[in-house]
Design a protein around this motif. Structure first.
Motif, short mmCIF file in Angstrom:
data_model
loop_
_atom_site.label_atom_id
_atom_site.label_comp_id
_atom_site.label_asym_id
_atom_site.label_seq_id
_atom_site.Cartn_x
_atom_site.Cartn_y
_atom_site.Cartn_z
N ALA A 24 0.66 -0.96 0.00
CA ALA A 24 0.00 0.11 0.01
C ALA A 24 0.77 1.47 -0.43
O ALA A 24 2.50 1.56 0.50
N GLY A 25 0.61 2.51 -0.57
CA GLY A 25 1.21 3.46 -1.11
C GLY A 25 1.61 3.74 -1.58
O GLY A 25 1.18 5.19 -2.04
N SER B 273 2.50 -10.22 -7.80
CA SER B 273 1.45 -10.94 -7.83
C SER B 273 0.18 -10.80 -7.27
O SER B 273 -0.91 -10.71 -7.52
N HIS B 274 0.23 -9.08 -6.85
CA HIS B 274 -1.09 -8.64 -5.81
C HIS B 274 -0.62 -6.86 -6.06
O HIS B 274 0.33 -6.72 -5.35
N VAL B 275 -1.84 -6.65 -5.62
CA VAL B 275 -1.41 -5.39 -5.39
C VAL B 275 -2.54 -4.35 -4.05
O VAL B 275 -3.48 -5.07 -4.25
N GLU B 276 -1.77 -4.27 -3.22
CA GLU B 276 -2.78 -3.36 -1.89
C GLU B 276 -2.79 -2.02 -2.16
O GLU B 276 -2.23 -1.63 -2.03
N GLY C 259 0.11 12.00 4.29
CA GLY C 259 -0.74 12.08 5.76
C GLY C 259 -2.11 11.28 5.06
O GLY C 259 -3.34 12.02 4.81
N PHE C 260 -2.29 10.19 4.74
CA PHE C 260 -3.26 9.25 3.53
C PHE C 260 -4.01 10.77 2.96
O PHE C 260 -5.66 10.61 2.64
N ASN C 261 -3.90 10.90 2.05
CA ASN C 261 -3.47 11.90 0.91
C ASN C 261 -4.88 11.18 -0.14
O ASN C 261 -4.34 9.88 -0.96
#
Length: 355
Positions: A67-68, A85-88, A119-121
């Motif tokens: 993530a990010g 293999s996967h995307v978070e 900051g979780f934009n």
């Protein structure tokens, strides 16, 4: 070629501007049916030896995107086509928010690291749900990472997470509760078991109620004391969670010289991330799926995390320094290494050196 491009051009430009430009380009790939299918056919992991199952979900390989990077689920197909293999996706909050003031993203090139205080934009859960509802042209396993909206007080955190979960859990192959970013004031307080228990119970009720029952994981910080890592592991077992993601970025500056505030990711996080993984494996065995992230740079790191008990491994920061074919190379090299060791199934590798 990429190393030259990065050294001579990219490293001289603002990292957040480059990130936004990259995401826009990947969105174009995701919107181009022929291009993404050709890339997926060429770069996605296809070796049967790499396939792994975790919490009831089938993954074509163990190495995924943390993530990010794709905060708003805009380029999941492109990242799958490039070999993850996967995307978070995320971190996604119930309400759209701009994040912290710029500058908020800093490269530490000599340390092969990054500091961020984003900051979780993100555009919010509703926008992410719309993006994830579109028909996909290539297969991709999508994890959705949710966090607390900054303006929401700690006393209302459960309601805020539940609001995101209700919109996003039905669209996720797995759901992650992020209580470990250092860039939202008070967020890490939620890792305390007395606060974490009601939060995870409420989100789990939503995840369990989706048509296919969405697996639920929690993501923890590397800065937790060892006894707190144990406490979270025990809580995850008690509540029947599906796994733990270890670890998020660190507030430690050990080994680096930058005084910028925010979460540090990349090579300096390698040692602590592996320590937390090994501690979790010793505590929970194979009763939970462990996802290792932090300081992962190459196939040696992925191999070590698998041996230590991770079923899945994730990375992000090293892609900045290694380029877009990074995940493809890791999966290709991992398949070769497995065959050199006489392994034909990833399950033969996972946890082999775990105590």
């Amino acid at each position: 070629m990429y190393r030259f491009l990065f050294t001579q051009i990219l490293s001289r430009l603002d990292p957040e501007d480059i990130h936004h430009l990259t995401v826009r380009g990947l969105r174009l790939v995701s919107a181009a049916p022929v291009a993404k299918k050709l890339l997926h056919r060429r770069l996605a992991p296809r070796d049967p030896a790499l396939r792994v199952q975790a919490f009831g979900v089938h993954f074509p390989g163990p190495f995924g995107l943390a993530a990010g990077f794709d905060k708003d689920a805009r380029c999941v197909e492109a990242m799958s086509a490039l070999g993850f293999s996967h995307v978070e996706v995320g971190t996604i909050t119930a309400h759209a928010q701009p994040g912290n003031a710029r500058p908020r993203l800093f490269r530490l090139v000599k340390d092969r690291a990054v500091i961020n205080r984003m900051g979780f934009n993100n555009a919010g859960a509703d926008a992410a749900a719309k993006a994830l509802s579109r028909t996909r042209g290539v297969p991709v396993v999508v994890g959705i990472n949710i966090g607390k909206t900054k303006v929401v007080p700690e006393s209302e955190a459960v309601h805020d997470y539940v609001a995101s979960a209700k919109q996003l859990a039905p669209l996720a192959d797995y759901l992650v509760v992020n209580v470990s970013s250092p860039n939202t004031p008070g967020l890490r307080n939620l890792q305390a078991v007395e606060l974490l228990r009601p939060l995870l119970q409420a989100v789990k009720e939503v995840a369990d109620g989706t048509p296919k029952r969405t697996p639920l994981l929690v993501k923890i910080a590397p800065d937790l004391a060892d006894e707190d890592v144990d406490a979270v592991a025990d809580l995850a077992l008690e509540l029947g969670l599906d796994g733990i993601i270890a670890t998020n970025t660190t507030i430690s500056r050990e080994g680096v010289t930058s005084g910028e505030t925010g979460g540090l990711s990349g090579r300096p996080l390698k040692t602590r991330s592996l320590e937390v993984l090994r501690r979790l494996r010793a505590r929970v065995g194979d009763r939970l799926t462990l996802v290792s992230v932090g300081g992962v740079e190459d196939v040696d790191d992925v191999w070590e995390r698998l041996l230590a008990g991770a079923t899945l491994v994730q990375g992000y920061t090293a892609m900045i320094y290694n380029g877009p074919l990074w995940a493809h190379r890791i999966h290709r090299q991992l398949a070769r290494r497995m065959r050199r060791h006489g392994a034909t199934d990833l399950r033969e590798i996972i946890g082999r050196t775990a105590r």
